[in-house]
Scaffold this active site. Structure first.
Site, PDB file in Angstrom:
ATOM      1  CG  HIS A  64     -47.105  16.398  24.313  1.00 44.49           C
ATOM      2  ND1 HIS A  64     -46.682  16.533  25.621  1.00 44.49           N
ATOM      3  CD2 HIS A  64     -47.330  15.076  24.132  1.00 44.49           C
ATOM      4  CE1 HIS A  64     -46.663  15.347  26.194  1.00 44.49           C
ATOM      5  NE2 HIS A  64     -47.051  14.439  25.317  1.00 44.49           N
ATOM      6  CB  THR A  90     -34.967  16.978  13.442  1.00 49.05           C
ATOM      7  OG1 THR A  90     -35.652  15.754  13.215  1.00 49.05           O
ATOM      8  CG2 THR A  90     -33.607  16.701  14.044  1.00 49.05           C
TER       9      THR A  90
HETATM   10  C1  GAR Z   1     -39.397  19.427  23.345  1.00 52.42           C
HETATM   11  O1  GAR Z   1     -39.206  18.112  22.901  1.00 52.42           O
HETATM   12  C2  GAR Z   1     -40.857  19.669  23.659  1.00 52.42           C
HETATM   13  O2  GAR Z   1     -41.738  19.014  22.786  1.00 52.42           O
HETATM   14  C3  GAR Z   1     -40.955  19.085  25.047  1.00 52.42           C
HETATM   15  O3  GAR Z   1     -39.778  19.485  25.692  1.00 52.42           O
HETATM   16  C4  GAR Z   1     -38.738  19.641  24.705  1.00 52.42           C
HETATM   17  C5  GAR Z   1     -38.186  21.029  24.868  1.00 52.42           C
HETATM   18  O4  GAR Z   1     -37.056  21.226  24.054  1.00 52.42           O
HETATM   19  N1  GAR Z   1     -42.126  19.547  25.714  1.00 52.42           N
HETATM   20  C6  GAR Z   1     -42.771  18.854  26.629  1.00 52.42           C
HETATM   21  O5  GAR Z   1     -42.422  17.744  27.004  1.00 52.42           O
HETATM   22  C7  GAR Z   1     -43.985  19.538  27.184  1.00 52.42           C
HETATM   23  N2  GAR Z   1     -44.809  18.628  27.914  1.00 52.42           N
HETATM   24  P1  GAR Z   1     -36.544  22.694  23.752  1.00 52.42           P
HETATM   25  O6  GAR Z   1     -36.438  23.430  25.077  1.00 52.42           O
HETATM   26  O7  GAR Z   1     -35.208  22.483  23.123  1.00 52.42           O
HETATM   27  O8  GAR Z   1     -37.537  23.341  22.841  1.00 52.42           O
END
Ligand code: GAR
Length: 197
Positions: free
Chosen positions: A113, A176
């Site tokens: 998260h 990152t």
């Molecule tokens: C990430 O920042 C993750 O922490 C967030 O979505 C993004 C996904 O990026 N997750 C949430 O907000 C869950 N509630 P990614 O598809 O490039 O991994």
């Protein structure tokens, strides 16, 4: 072999970081573990291609094809259980899960998260951190429990909130760090070295 199933909804950069760590750190040899499948609730999730290119099985369970959350979760569980997972990792999976789903994978499901939980569960975490005047923001890897974005914390990373930050610049700085802590937390779980209290 311990199968890891990763659920995504979008870019899948955290998924890719986990897949790369599994290869680089030889999780198969060290932990008897592998990323067995990547499943998305969105057919257009870019991460599906990344996973396929890495030779990982992919599947789509489109939430729009189901009338209820329960019906979607039932189909999702079927897709996940086809891989008999030892661990389910939510990586940018943007669906609220039913209690039945969470109970099925109790003790073997984790999430990342983009906030320093317990601050800012839910959506728009970066804008909310900026609006609150936070000097630090970050990300949290935690076990998934019935309550959204709660559950025992496995790892966290903090980054500064800089003057002039927008939600996008802050999100990029946090991301990152996500790519470092998520694979590390999973490797810790596989090695039986969880740092949760
Ligand atoms: C990430 O920042 C993750 O922490 C967030 O979505 C993004 C996904 O990026 N997750 C949430 O907000 C869950 N509630 P990614 O598809 O490039 O991994």
């Amino acid at each position: 072999m311990k199968n890891i199933v990763i659920l995504i909804s979008g870019a899948g950069s955290n998924m890719a970081a986990i897949v790369q760590a599994a290869q680089r750190q030889d999780w198969a040899g060290r932990h008897g573990a592998r990323v067995a499948a990547v499943i998305s609730n969105r057919p257009d999730a870019a991460g599906l291609q990344t996973a396929a290119q890495a030779g990982i099985a992919t599947a789509v369970v489109d939430h729009k094809s189901f009338a209820t959350r329960e019906a979607f979760d039932a189909a999702l569980m079927q897709a996940i259980d086809a891989h008999a997972p030892a661990l389910v990792a939510l990586a940018g999976f943007m669906r609220v899960l039913t209690p039945g789903f969470v109970a099925r994978y109790a003790g073997r499901i984790v999430n990342i998260h983009p906030s320093l939980l317990p601050a800012f569960p839910g959506l728009h975490t970066h804008q909310r951190a900026i609006d609150a005047g936070c000097k630090l923001a970050g990300a949290t890897v935690h076990r998934v429990t019935a309550e959204l974005d709660h559950g025992p914390i496995l790892a966290q990373a903090a980054v500064p909130v800089l003057p002039g930050d927008t939600a996008d610049t802050l999100a990029a700085r946090v991301l990152t760090q996500e790519h470092l802590i998520y694979p590390r937390a999973i490797a810790g779980l596989l090695a039986g070295q969880s740092t949760e209290r």
